[in-house]
Enzyme design. Structure first.
Site, PDB file in Angstrom:
ATOM      1  N   ASN A   9       0.877  -1.183   0.000  1.00  0.00           N
ATOM      2  CA  ASN A   9       0.000   0.000   0.000  1.00  0.00           C
ATOM      3  C   ASN A   9       0.910   1.229   0.000  1.00  0.00           C
ATOM      4  O   ASN A   9       1.451   1.607   1.034  1.00  0.00           O
ATOM      5  CB  ASN A   9      -0.887  -0.045   1.250  1.00  0.00           C
ATOM      6  N   ARG A  90      -2.710  -2.092  -3.384  1.00  0.00           N
ATOM      7  CA  ARG A  90      -3.890  -1.264  -3.206  1.00  0.00           C
ATOM      8  C   ARG A  90      -3.764  -0.063  -4.144  1.00  0.00           C
ATOM      9  O   ARG A  90      -2.768   0.662  -4.089  1.00  0.00           O
ATOM     10  CB  ARG A  90      -3.972  -0.778  -1.769  1.00  0.00           C
ATOM     11  N   HIS A 179     -13.006   2.670  -0.081  1.00  0.00           N
ATOM     12  CA  HIS A 179     -13.055   1.619   0.954  1.00  0.00           C
ATOM     13  C   HIS A 179     -13.627   0.311   0.394  1.00  0.00           C
ATOM     14  O   HIS A 179     -14.177  -0.508   1.143  1.00  0.00           O
ATOM     15  CB  HIS A 179     -13.904   2.044   2.171  1.00  0.00           C
ATOM     16  N   GLY A 209     -13.058   4.798  10.258  1.00  0.00           N
ATOM     17  CA  GLY A 209     -11.652   4.834  10.676  1.00  0.00           C
ATOM     18  C   GLY A 209     -11.174   6.266  10.562  1.00  0.00           C
ATOM     19  O   GLY A 209     -11.982   7.195  10.713  1.00  0.00           O
ATOM     20  N   ASN A 210      -9.884   6.464  10.279  1.00  0.00           N
ATOM     21  CA  ASN A 210      -9.420   7.835  10.035  1.00  0.00           C
ATOM     22  C   ASN A 210     -10.181   8.460   8.880  1.00  0.00           C
ATOM     23  O   ASN A 210     -10.632   9.583   8.948  1.00  0.00           O
ATOM     24  CB  ASN A 210      -7.927   7.831   9.724  1.00  0.00           C
ATOM     25  N   ARG A 240     -11.102  15.390   7.530  1.00  0.00           N
ATOM     26  CA  ARG A 240     -11.908  15.810   6.365  1.00  0.00           C
ATOM     27  C   ARG A 240     -13.319  16.175   6.807  1.00  0.00           C
ATOM     28  O   ARG A 240     -13.899  15.530   7.675  1.00  0.00           O
ATOM     29  CB  ARG A 240     -12.002  14.671   5.341  1.00  0.00           C
ATOM     30  N   ARG A 283     -10.179   8.650  19.840  1.00  0.00           N
ATOM     31  CA  ARG A 283      -9.966   8.336  21.267  1.00  0.00           C
ATOM     32  C   ARG A 283      -9.726   9.616  22.074  1.00  0.00           C
ATOM     33  O   ARG A 283     -10.239   9.791  23.173  1.00  0.00           O
ATOM     34  CB  ARG A 283      -8.759   7.406  21.445  1.00  0.00           C
ATOM     35  N   GLY A 329     -11.482   1.472  12.946  1.00  0.00           N
ATOM     36  CA  GLY A 329     -11.064   1.664  14.343  1.00  0.00           C
ATOM     37  C   GLY A 329     -12.164   2.206  15.241  1.00  0.00           C
ATOM     38  O   GLY A 329     -12.372   1.726  16.358  1.00  0.00           O
ATOM     39  N   GLY A 331     -15.590   2.378  14.476  1.00  0.00           N
ATOM     40  CA  GLY A 331     -16.762   1.491  14.420  1.00  0.00           C
ATOM     41  C   GLY A 331     -16.577   0.248  15.265  1.00  0.00           C
ATOM     42  O   GLY A 331     -17.514  -0.205  15.944  1.00  0.00           O
ATOM     43  N   GLU A 383      -8.374  -5.471   5.296  1.00  0.00           N
ATOM     44  CA  GLU A 383      -8.184  -5.101   3.887  1.00  0.00           C
ATOM     45  C   GLU A 383      -7.000  -5.829   3.257  1.00  0.00           C
ATOM     46  O   GLU A 383      -7.028  -6.157   2.076  1.00  0.00           O
ATOM     47  CB  GLU A 383      -8.024  -3.575   3.776  1.00  0.00           C
TER      48      GLU A 383
HETATM   49  P1  AMP Z   1      -8.409   3.186  11.504  1.00  0.00           P
HETATM   50  O1  AMP Z   1      -8.145   4.203  10.447  1.00  0.00           O
HETATM   51  O2  AMP Z   1      -9.416   2.143  11.089  1.00  0.00           O
HETATM   52  O3  AMP Z   1      -7.161   2.578  12.079  1.00  0.00           O
HETATM   53  O4  AMP Z   1      -9.113   3.950  12.737  1.00  0.00           O
HETATM   54  C1  AMP Z   1      -8.456   4.987  13.430  1.00  0.00           C
HETATM   55  C2  AMP Z   1      -9.454   5.685  14.347  1.00  0.00           C
HETATM   56  O5  AMP Z   1      -9.996   4.732  15.265  1.00  0.00           O
HETATM   57  C3  AMP Z   1      -8.809   6.772  15.185  1.00  0.00           C
HETATM   58  O6  AMP Z   1      -9.634   7.924  15.191  1.00  0.00           O
HETATM   59  C4  AMP Z   1      -8.750   6.152  16.559  1.00  0.00           C
HETATM   60  O7  AMP Z   1      -8.805   7.109  17.588  1.00  0.00           O
HETATM   61  C5  AMP Z   1      -9.995   5.301  16.552  1.00  0.00           C
HETATM   62  N1  AMP Z   1      -9.937   4.281  17.609  1.00  0.00           N
HETATM   63  C6  AMP Z   1      -9.049   3.280  17.735  1.00  0.00           C
HETATM   64  N2  AMP Z   1      -9.264   2.594  18.876  1.00  0.00           N
HETATM   65  C7  AMP Z   1     -10.320   3.192  19.492  1.00  0.00           C
HETATM   66  C8  AMP Z   1     -11.028   2.980  20.718  1.00  0.00           C
HETATM   67  N3  AMP Z   1     -10.689   2.001  21.545  1.00  0.00           N
HETATM   68  N4  AMP Z   1     -12.067   3.811  21.000  1.00  0.00           N
HETATM   69  C9  AMP Z   1     -12.411   4.811  20.177  1.00  0.00           C
HETATM   70  N5  AMP Z   1     -11.777   5.067  19.014  1.00  0.00           N
HETATM   71  C10 AMP Z   1     -10.749   4.282  18.665  1.00  0.00           C
END
Ligand code: AMP
Length: 397
Positions: A9, A90, A179, A209-210, A240, A283, A329, A331, A383
């Site tokens: 990626n 990717r 996605h 996620g982000n 965004r 978080r 993350g 969800g 993914e």
């Molecule tokens: P991703 O891009 O899928 O890795 O997701 C990243 C996002 O998930 C970030 O905003 C993190 O703060 C959030 N995240 C990860 N772990 C947790 C958690 N335990 N509680 C709330 N948000 C989380």
């Protein structure tokens, strides 16, 4: 025959990699090279629970991939060309040209190059990643898996923006959605968890996620999604804005004299949770909210409200709904967000079981009560495995 796949990626200044079995999903090693082209880059190679870190300047993508290969030599496992079934890449934007993953040759590289105007931030790096991997692994099939491909099943009325004809034809302006590998993986696993055939399952999937997006999926096929021409549209994200009045561009230009690039950058990098609360990490937003920070509290509310609106819209689009599925993350891990987004929707048949929702776990699980009209699921996405699986599918024909 081997089913081992190296998944790459390539981002604007980073290269993430992962070596895994495309059939079982078992991961052997993974890693990332960050800050490519900057004064000081970092490589982290993870294998067998150990993380090996190296800091030095990484000149370009070729240097990054060579560094990763050296890390494999040094820390294992060995990845001799003959042991790889494919390299899976990717690729963010496949426009309306790719509804499936494809084996890449020089001619196809040119086609992906042609799509750069649609994804100027992402596709150039993806193409460079492909070129470098083709040079370093000349004997291994290279497969491009497009983030947009899964959404090519959207009907015309869902992907068409109400803009003049030449914008749509000459400039390919339409909704594409992203996605896609995550949606493909999650919808299959959600159907499995429900004990239903995927062809007979209607889902609203929320990839939070982000980056964040929602999709309405009927019988395993996308019929609508919240991201558009670019990944800026739709839900609130880390940095965004998601949906906003398109006239905001003109307003900022007129009022502040900002250029289009400045506005684009602010909407992609300085908006979303960061713009609302100062923190782009969910978080951190929930921590600040719990401590009484009113900006963080508003950010959480705006985020949850936007998710809720899309759930309602896509329920109407699908007509019949079997499950709402959370992944990404946020969800997967934020019980608070799931509760805020879906609370009070009993009249639509959507309910959460508070104990199930609060319980954490790494497995796919049901968080609605038994017998609920619409199930609510948490399905961790994967993914890398999906890219490896699709790459193997192309190689095996
Ligand atoms: P991703 O891009 O899928 O890795 O997701 C990243 C996002 O998930 C970030 O905003 C993190 O703060 C959030 N995240 C990860 N772990 C947790 C958690 N335990 N509680 C709330 N948000 C989380």
């Amino acid at each position: 025959m081997t089913s081992r796949v190296l998944v790459l990626n390539a981002g604007s200044s980073s290269l993430k990699y992962s070596l895994l079995d495309g059939v079982s999903g078992a991961a052997e090693a993974s890693g990332s090279v960050e800050r490519i082209g900057e004064e000081r880059g970092t490589l982290v190679h993870s294998v067998g629970g150990h993380h090996h870190t190296e800091e030095r300047r990484v000149a370009d993508f070729e240097d990054a991939l060579r560094s990763a290969l050296r890390a494999f030599e040094r820390h294992g496992p060995s990845i001799d060309e003959s042991t790889l079934a494919a390299v899976g890449h990717r690729v963010v934007h496949g426009g309306d040209l790719f509804a499936e993953p494809v084996r890449v040759d020089d001619r196809l590289l040119d086609t992906i190059d042609d799509l750069i105007p649609l994804a100027p931030l992402h596709n150039p790096a993806n193409v460079e990643g492909l070129r470098v991997a083709m040079r370093l692994f000349p004997g291994v099939p290279q497969v491009a898996v497009f983030d947009t491909a899964f959404h090519q099943t959207m009907p015309e009325h869902a992907y068409t923006y109400a803009v003049p004809l030449t914008w749509r034809t000459e400039h390919r302006i339409r909704r594409y959605g992203f996605h896609g590998t995550s949606y493909a993986y999650v919808s299959r696993h959600a159907a499995e968890l429900l004990g239903r055939a995927v062809e007979d399952t209607n889902l609203v999937v929320l990839h939070l996620g982000n980056g964040a997006s929602a999709a309405a999926i009927r019988g395993g096929r996308s019929i609508d999604t919240s991201m558009g021409l670019t990944p800026l549209e739709g839900l609130v994200m880390g940095t965004r804005s998601g949906d906003l009045d398109p006239a905001v561009h003109a307003h900022l230009h007129r009022e502040l004299g900002w250029s289009i690039d400045e506005i684009d950058r602010a909407l992609n990098r300085e908006s979303g949770l960061r713009g609302l609360s100062g923190a782009n990490d969910f978080r951190e937003v929930t921590r600040r909210r719990a401590a009484g920070d009113t900006d963080a509290s508003l950010a959480f509310d705006v985020y949850a409200y936007r998710v809720r609106k899309y759930v309602g819209a896509y329920y109407a689009v699908l007509g019949e709904l079997h499950a709402v599925v959370f992944t990404g993350g946020i969800g997967q891990h934020s019980a608070e967000l799931r509760a805020a987004a879906l609370g009070g929707l009993s009249m639509l048949g959507i309910d959460l079981d508070p104990d199930r929702n609060d319980a954490s776990g790494a497995q796919a699980r049901v968080v609605s009560p038994d017998g609920a009209q619409v199930a609510v699921l948490v399905v961790p996405t994967n993914e890398e495995w999906e890219i490896a699986r699709q790459a193997l599918g192309v190689v095996d024909g």
